[in-house]
Design a protein around this motif. Structure first.
Motif, PDB file in Angstrom:
ATOM      1  N   PHE A 158       0.822  -1.200   0.000  1.00 46.21           N
ATOM      2  CA  PHE A 158       0.000   0.000   0.000  1.00 46.21           C
ATOM      3  C   PHE A 158       0.863   1.260   0.000  1.00 46.21           C
ATOM      4  N   LEU A 159       0.236   2.374  -0.360  1.00 48.06           N
ATOM      5  CA  LEU A 159       0.875   3.693  -0.382  1.00 48.06           C
ATOM      6  C   LEU A 159       0.025   4.656   0.422  1.00 48.06           C
ATOM      7  N   ILE A 160       0.653   5.372   1.360  1.00 49.39           N
ATOM      8  CA  ILE A 160      -0.030   6.419   2.125  1.00 49.39           C
ATOM      9  C   ILE A 160       0.767   7.700   1.953  1.00 49.39           C
ATOM     10  N   THR A 161       0.146   8.724   1.388  1.00 54.62           N
ATOM     11  CA  THR A 161       0.842   9.987   1.169  1.00 54.62           C
ATOM     12  C   THR A 161      -0.004  11.157   1.670  1.00 54.62           C
ATOM     13  N   GLY A 162       0.668  12.197   2.101  1.00 58.81           N
ATOM     14  CA  GLY A 162      -0.031  13.406   2.512  1.00 58.81           C
ATOM     15  C   GLY A 162      -0.437  14.277   1.340  1.00 58.81           C
ATOM     16  N   SER A 163       0.063  13.983   0.165  1.00 60.14           N
ATOM     17  CA  SER A 163      -0.258  14.784  -1.023  1.00 60.14           C
ATOM     18  C   SER A 163      -1.691  14.554  -1.471  1.00 60.14           C
ATOM     19  N   ASN A 164      -2.295  15.605  -2.015  1.00 61.88           N
ATOM     20  CA  ASN A 164      -3.612  15.459  -2.601  1.00 61.88           C
ATOM     21  C   ASN A 164      -3.516  14.593  -3.851  1.00 61.88           C
ATOM     22  N   ILE A 165      -4.614  13.984  -4.259  1.00 62.83           N
ATOM     23  CA  ILE A 165      -4.584  13.020  -5.350  1.00 62.83           C
ATOM     24  C   ILE A 165      -4.043  13.628  -6.643  1.00 62.83           C
ATOM     25  N   ASP A 166      -4.379  14.882  -6.965  1.00 59.93           N
ATOM     26  CA  ASP A 166      -3.921  15.449  -8.236  1.00 59.93           C
ATOM     27  C   ASP A 166      -2.408  15.649  -8.244  1.00 59.93           C
TER      28      ASP A 166
END
Length: 513
Positions: free
Chosen positions: A304-312
């Motif tokens: 899995f990937l968890i990022t604080g960035s918005n999807i765009d």
């Protein structure tokens, strides 16, 4: 192939034990075989019990991927060891983990964006635009004491190891006069007692931690403005302010620069620059890492990937670094996760469509989320349940691992919160500016190495962040490539109790000795 500095009694014992022979092959890539993870641990224990240091050197190839050494000054049983096949579920951060940035370009860009906001929007004097970025003043993990105008570097007990007022280095006597004999700032000490709870709490009005490369230029800008105010007061024969009120403006500049809505609306100079020239700022992820991610999934693990960035923005950077099919590398992708709160909250997941959150699409926290899907926000417990179900296990059965570069969000939070039950690996490119890593020829030493602040890991004493690594991380490595090995049975064994691999920072090693 290998020259082993081992006394004869150990060698005799070693030859009598076939499992340990296999263990040596596991350490030595030339002889590697598929092994159970405990094999290498038995090998470590053998040499620990004989009280002799061991050094293994491949004379035919001394590159960084072929060099291993072990010392048992603390006993191998105390060393951190790690194997990917010990885990069912493996996760990653995105920025500065699976994708990297050209820091020689990125840090100056961030500095420019922050100060232009202060001049253009907050109407700070234009002389601020004539200041120069001094990368010697930048370092990940610094603390801003907003009201006093000070920048602090903390030790493992939150004691102040080094400090400036503006850009001026404070003496030992000045630090004690300001913060007391214990050299501690009560606000910082209270914050670090519970980072997750205090993350968005009232303490942040006085205090700012700069944990990653997106924040560090703010320290330079903050300090330069303090210098301006002090110089102005001196010119007018006045005393410097008792309380400085610029931190809220610097904070606003950070929030505007990285506000998620500003990627799509074109209001951020930072996002506009990256979109115009991605090749200038973003590095391509190596084929080795991409193939390794595929190997993890093919082996039956949930990835899995968890990022604080918005999807765009995440889609933009990941498409450039990982390829247009980047989402297929993962069983689940979570954007705008707002770590570290992600690991403690019960925020609902939101569905994503056309690179945006779908209004009113909240998924109940009691419901199951789907895999092979991109979501926004959410929480760890629902994600873990979905990944465990894929593996036909209960959430309590699966062993989970997460890797990232932000030691507060990605290492401390998942591990310290016991209900998460996650092991972590920390990534720190700062290792590559240490003297014992010079053979790696790190391309960003000029912007990441700071003689002014000293080593990220140890400045006279171990830093606060080195204590987080020691206490909470299974390993700390310079790059994800360091551990991207297609042999998932390989055991990575640090030869130090803090867990640095392949070697501890020389500054910290010297201090410990």
């Amino acid at each position: 192939m290998f020259t082993n500095i081992i006394n004869k009694s150990i060698l005799s014992h070693y030859k009598q034990n076939q499992n340990l022979c296999a263990g040596l092959r596991n350490f030595a890539p030339e002889y590697r075989t598929t092994l159970a993870p405990h094999t290498c641990r038995n090998f470590c224990a053998l040499f620990s019990s004989h009280g002799k240091p061991i050094r293994l050197v491949n004379k035919n190839n001394n590159s960084k991927n072929q060099y291993y050494k072990y010392s048992n000054s603390a006993g191998m049983k105390d060393y951190k060891q790690f194997c990917f096949n010990d885990y069912d579920v493996i996760g990653f951060d995105l920025d500065a983990t699976l994708l990297r940035y050209n820091l020689s370009e990125m840090l100056p860009l961030e500095y420019e964006c922050l100060r232009h906001f202060l001049v253009d929007v907050k109407k700070y004097p234009k002389i601020l635009l004539k200041c120069k970025l001094n990368c010697e003043f930048l370092q990940k993990g610094l603390i801003l004491d907003g009201e006093r105008g000070n920048v602090l570097k903390l030790g493992q007990e939150t004691e102040i190891l080094r400090a400036t007022h503006g850009t001026k280095l404070l003496t030992e006597e000045e630090i004690i006069n300001i913060y007391g004999e214990k050299r501690q700032w009560s606000v910082a000490t209270e914050f670090f007692q519970d980072i997750v709870t205090n993350w968005n709490g009232p303490l942040t009005k006085q205090f700012r931690m700069l944990p990653d490369c997106f924040d560090t230029p703010a320290a330079m800008l903050f300090a330069q403005i303090i210098d301006f105010l002090d110089d102005e007061a001196k010119t007018e024969n006045k005393c410097p302010p008792d309380v400085y009120n610029i931190w809220p403006d610097v904070r606003e500049s950070l929030m505007h620069t990285f506000a998620r809505e500003n990627f799509s609306n074109g209001q951020s100079l930072y996002f506009n620059a990256l979109r115009a020239e991605p090749e200038r700022y973003i590095l391509h992820t190596s084929d080795k890492v991409l193939q390794w991610l595929k190997t993890l999934r093919a082996s039956g693990k949930a990835v899995f990937l968890i990022t604080g960035s918005n999807i765009d923005f995440a889609n933009f950077t990941a498409s450039y670094a990982l390829g247009n099919d980047w989402q297929k590398l993962f069983d689940s992708v979570v954007c705008y996760a707002r770590k570290p709160i992600f690991f403690t909250s019960e925020r609902p997941y939101l569905k994503v469509k056309d690179l945006d959150e779908v209004a009113g699409s909240e998924i109940s926290t009691d419901a199951e989320i789907s895999l092979n899907t991109v979501y926004s926000q959410g929480n760890w417990l629902q994600l873990k349940a979905a990944l465990a179900k894929k593996l036909c296990k209960s959430p309590d059965e699966v062993r989970c691992l997460y890797m990232g570069d932000n030691f507060a969000q990605d290492v401390y939070a998942p591990t310290a919160i016991k209900s998460c039950n996650i092991d972590t690996i920390g990534l720190s490119e700062e290792l590559l500016v240490e003297d014992n890593y010079t053979s790696w020829n790190y391309e960003y030493s000029n912007v990441l190495q700071s003689a002014f602040w000293g080593s990220y890991f140890c400045t006279d004493k171990p830093t606060y962040w080195s204590s987080i690594i020691k206490k909470y991380a299974k390993l700390c490595v310079p790059l994800i490539d360091t551990i991207a090995d297609s042999d998932l049975n390989r055991v990575f064994c640090s030869y130090n109790t803090d867990g640095y691999f392949p070697e501890p920072p020389l500054t910290l090693e010297k201090q410990v000795k």
